[in-house]
Design a protein around this motif. Structure first.
Motif, PDB file in Angstrom:
ATOM      1  N   LEU A   7     -20.723  36.548  42.966  1.00 29.31           N
ATOM      2  CA  LEU A   7     -19.359  36.557  42.438  1.00 29.31           C
ATOM      3  C   LEU A   7     -18.894  37.994  42.204  1.00 29.31           C
ATOM      4  O   LEU A   7     -19.581  38.789  41.555  1.00 29.31           O
ATOM      5  CB  LEU A   7     -19.315  35.771  41.132  1.00 29.31           C
ATOM      6  N   ILE A  47     -15.251  31.095  36.492  1.00 28.98           N
ATOM      7  CA  ILE A  47     -15.934  29.802  36.502  1.00 28.98           C
ATOM      8  C   ILE A  47     -14.924  28.674  36.304  1.00 28.98           C
ATOM      9  O   ILE A  47     -15.005  27.616  36.944  1.00 28.98           O
ATOM     10  CB  ILE A  47     -17.017  29.758  35.404  1.00 28.98           C
ATOM     11  N   GLY A  49     -11.754  28.768  37.068  1.00 29.96           N
ATOM     12  CA  GLY A  49     -10.658  28.810  38.020  1.00 29.96           C
ATOM     13  C   GLY A  49      -9.404  29.493  37.522  1.00 29.96           C
ATOM     14  O   GLY A  49      -8.341  29.388  38.143  1.00 29.96           O
ATOM     15  N   ALA A  52      -9.183  34.217  40.341  1.00 31.67           N
ATOM     16  CA  ALA A  52      -9.788  33.992  41.660  1.00 31.67           C
ATOM     17  C   ALA A  52     -10.731  35.147  42.000  1.00 31.67           C
ATOM     18  O   ALA A  52     -10.360  36.311  41.856  1.00 31.67           O
ATOM     19  CB  ALA A  52      -8.714  33.881  42.723  1.00 31.67           C
ATOM     20  N   GLN A  57     -18.700  32.710  44.959  1.00 35.07           N
ATOM     21  CA  GLN A  57     -18.299  31.406  44.432  1.00 35.07           C
ATOM     22  C   GLN A  57     -18.819  31.200  43.017  1.00 35.07           C
ATOM     23  O   GLN A  57     -19.892  31.687  42.645  1.00 35.07           O
ATOM     24  CB  GLN A  57     -18.860  30.283  45.313  1.00 35.07           C
ATOM     25  N   ALA A  58     -18.050  30.444  42.242  1.00 35.91           N
ATOM     26  CA  ALA A  58     -18.480  29.928  40.945  1.00 35.91           C
ATOM     27  C   ALA A  58     -18.404  28.411  41.029  1.00 35.91           C
ATOM     28  O   ALA A  58     -17.322  27.859  41.251  1.00 35.91           O
ATOM     29  CB  ALA A  58     -17.586  30.458  39.824  1.00 35.91           C
ATOM     30  N   LEU A  59     -19.541  27.746  40.904  1.00 36.23           N
ATOM     31  CA  LEU A  59     -19.625  26.299  41.098  1.00 36.23           C
ATOM     32  C   LEU A  59     -20.077  25.587  39.830  1.00 36.23           C
ATOM     33  O   LEU A  59     -20.920  26.085  39.090  1.00 36.23           O
ATOM     34  CB  LEU A  59     -20.596  25.978  42.236  1.00 36.23           C
ATOM     35  N   ARG A  64     -16.245  23.787  43.100  1.00 32.71           N
ATOM     36  CA  ARG A  64     -15.365  24.663  42.339  1.00 32.71           C
ATOM     37  C   ARG A  64     -14.647  23.860  41.253  1.00 32.71           C
ATOM     38  O   ARG A  64     -14.390  22.661  41.410  1.00 32.71           O
ATOM     39  CB  ARG A  64     -14.328  25.311  43.248  1.00 32.71           C
ATOM     40  N   TYR A  65     -14.293  24.533  40.169  1.00 36.24           N
ATOM     41  CA  TYR A  65     -13.578  23.866  39.086  1.00 36.24           C
ATOM     42  C   TYR A  65     -12.325  23.164  39.606  1.00 36.24           C
ATOM     43  O   TYR A  65     -12.024  22.030  39.217  1.00 36.24           O
ATOM     44  CB  TYR A  65     -13.201  24.877  37.999  1.00 36.24           C
ATOM     45  N   ASP A  67     -11.787  21.725  42.259  1.00 36.47           N
ATOM     46  CA  ASP A  67     -12.072  20.528  43.045  1.00 36.47           C
ATOM     47  C   ASP A  67     -12.660  19.391  42.213  1.00 36.47           C
ATOM     48  O   ASP A  67     -12.965  18.326  42.767  1.00 36.47           O
ATOM     49  CB  ASP A  67     -13.030  20.878  44.193  1.00 36.47           C
TER      50      ASP A  67
END
Length: 241
Positions: A7, A47, A49, A52, A57-59, A64-65, A67
């Motif tokens: 990240l 994390i 969202g 950006a 990525q932050a999952l 992703r938050y 999603d």
């Protein structure tokens, strides 16, 4: 689980978060430590969202938050204790959030009891002390009964009784199998609250370890933290905390 993969976030020439990768596991309280300007708040915002990343990525639970189908039921967060309308009561604030997220109204009274605000829930939140606002923020985070919790400086403004309360609450939530990620500048409190630690400096990972392992290196966890971050402290910078 929370997972960060390389990240990175820049603000102009300033690198706030620099290739950060780590995992926050369920079932334990994980403390998030770093000097002022180390990138902790920016990391938490990515994390969730709110910011950006420029790279990586932050999952949360592998996605992703943005999603997550019902974010409030998956992730609870406290980043800003003042994120409410000051003219609205605590009960009305929570009720509006519950209705907009298709949550049962019974959850409002449950979380008010959990955070100790039932007796003052009808008062305008703008009249609350800082400690009471922190408790309301925790109530918001718990409203959806989420499996993942992110809290930024949750003991800010709390008296000693409140600090012990939040400590016991976080440890109890982790014991239920939830992922609990807590940012703090109070190293001594993290020694009492957290099981694991993520330590960053200037946006880079300095340590991903247990409290016991890090404290064993020096006379205290505080000494270990200062040794670890000595070369990553810059009080003249402008990056986010």
């Amino acid at each position: 689980m929370i997972e960060l993969r390389d990240l990175t976030k820049r603000y102009g020439r300033q690198v706030a978060v620099d290739g950060l990768s780590f995992r926050v596991q369920p079932g334990v309280v994980t403390g998030f430590l770093g000097p002022n300007g180390s990138g902790k708040s920016t990391t938490m915002r990515m994390i969730l969202g709110l910011d950006a990343p420029d790279h990586g990525q932050a999952l949360i639970n592998g996605v992703r938050y943005a999603d997550l189908p019902r974010p409030l039921t998956a992730v609870g967060a406290l980043l800003d204790a003042g994120a409410f309308h000051p003219g609205r009561s605590a009960r009305a604030h929570l009720s509006a959030l519950a209705a907009s997220n298709d949550l049962p109204g019974s959850r409002v009274e449950q979380v008010l009891r959990t955070v100790g605000l039932s007796d003052v829930a009808g008062r305008r939140a703008g009249t609350y002390s800082l400690g009471m606002r922190q408790r309301l923020g925790v109530a918001v985070a718990l409203l959806g009964d989420p499996g993942v919790l992110l809290l930024d400086e949750p003991v800010n403004g709390l008296d000693p009784e409140g600090i012990r309360w939040i400590r016991d609450l976080l440890r109890g939530l982790a014991a239920e199998g939830r992922t609990v990620f807590v940012s703090s500048h109070l190293i001594a409190e993290m020694a009492l609250t957290a099981d694991r630690l993520i330590v960053i400096g200037r946006g880079r990972l300095l340590a991903e370890t247990t409290v016991a392992e890090l404290a064993a290196v020096d006379d205290s966890l505080e000494d270990a933290f200062f040794r670890l971050t000595a070369s990553a402290t810059d009080y003249h910078g402008t990056e986010a905390a």
